[in-house]
Design an enzyme around this catalytic site. Structure first.
Site: not given
Ligand code: ASP
Length: 339
Positions: A89, A199, A217, A227-230, A250-251
């Site tokens: 991950s 992450t 991450t 796609r971009v996450g947080d 995370t998440g």
């Molecule tokens: N926060 C990360 C994302 O959305 C993934 C994760 O931490 O599980 O890309």
């Protein structure tokens, strides 16, 4: 509090401060409930998401224990999972997007509110070091995609294939159904029973009491390309305010971005909440926005305040975090909203 108790508390704190050769500031006075807990302000500490944070903390600790800067510690620390092919991950070996491309998101922030970030970066193992270079060598905060790769290559980073055999095999298995459904990362949902996202978010305080954080991450497995996450977004996946504290997450990144989660946690600590309570309030904000959606996803927050007190909270059971300081090296299960 009675005047007498106040006096006893202040005298005690003054004596401690005098013995330590320090002036006593209002901010140093802990709440009564905290008096039993030894103040650890001068002791370096590093905390990071998940159990794999333990190994990363060990790297960070090598810097902190020698009196190094929190910024160096968090960079060195998160480079460990970035380079680990078994960690699917983060970094090298991370699960690809739906097109089979491994794209990395990372950001870093220091005690002077300087920050750097890269998103959708391909072919470079240490996205965090590229993010640091964005912070230190450019007038910008965030560089993405091809621009980030170009910047990394121009600065001597090596172009590599990040897709390991294992991750490629799993992706090909996933392609048979191509069902994109980010789910709680507390259950086994991928072929072979693996989790589909995680992450490393890390925050640290050095011997000077200065704070820094890093977050890196490969994002949600099989996400749409681009796609971009947080995680690379300052304020969402990470935030550091050297006067107050630091937080990371995370998440499912979309949920964190909607509430600008890590910034919210730091602002809640500014209002006087403990790190755990601030993380809890941020989780509750996610729930209150959309209780239906919140039930089916995982988000975990982790925070450290200026006194060295840390805490965490998650939407669902199963979020762990790892801590290392002069006395402790431990992984804890965070409390959670949905039982
Ligand atoms: N926060 C990360 C994302 O959305 C993934 C994760 O931490 O599980 O890309």
């Amino acid at each position: 509090m009675s005047d007498r108790r106040k006096f006893v508390k202040l005298s005690l704190l003054s004596s401690i401060a005098m013995l330590a050769g320090k002036r006593l500031f209002a901010a140093d006075i802990p709440a009564v409930a905290e008096l039993a807990v030894p103040a650890v302000k001068d002791s370096p500490v590093v905390i990071s998401t998940w159990d794999f944070g333990k190994e990363a903390n060990t790297g960070a600790w090598e810097i902190l224990r020698k009196g190094g800067r929190a910024l160096d510690a968090v960079e060195i620390g998160v480079k460990i999972p970035e380079a680990d092919p078994h960690n699917q991950s983060v970094g090298y070996g991370g699960r690809p997007d739906r097109d089979g491309r491994v794209t990395l998101d990372a950001c870093i922030m220091d005690e002077h509110s300087r920050c750097g970030s890269v998103a959708a970066l391909e072919h470079i193992v240490h996205a965090i070091s590229v993010a640091r270079l964005v912070m230190e060598k450019t007038p910008h905060v965030m560089i993405v995609g091809d621009g980030a790769l170009q910047f990394a290559l121009a600065n001597g980073f090596k172009k590599e294939n990040l897709l390991t055999e294992k991750s490629e095999k799993e992706w090909k298995e996933w392609l048979k159904e191509s069902k994109y459904a980010p789910q709680k990362n507390i259950e086994n949902i991928l072929p072979g029973g693996a989790k589909n996202h995680d992450t490393i978010g890390m925050v640290a305080m050095d011997k000077n009491g200065d704070l820094s954080g890093a977050c890196t991450t490969s994002g949600m497995a099989y996400k749409m390309h681009g796609r971009v996450g947080d995680s690379p977004i300052i304020g969402a996946g990470l935030y550091v305010d050297n006067e107050i504290g630091a937080a990371t997450s995370t998440g499912v990144g979309e949920e964190v971005i909607r509430i600008v989660g890590s910034h919210l946690v730091v602002e809640l600590m500014r209002q006087g909440l403990s790190p755990e309570d601030a993380c809890k309030k941020a989780v509750e904000r996610i729930v209150s926005r959309n209780p239906q959606a919140a039930k089916d996803v995982q988000v975990g927050f982790l925070a450290l305040n200026k006194k060295g007190v840390y805490g965490a909270y998650a939407l669902q059971k199963g979020f762990s975090y790892s801590v290392k300081n002069g006395n402790t090296e431990e992984t804890f299960e965070s409390k959670y909203f949905y039982s």
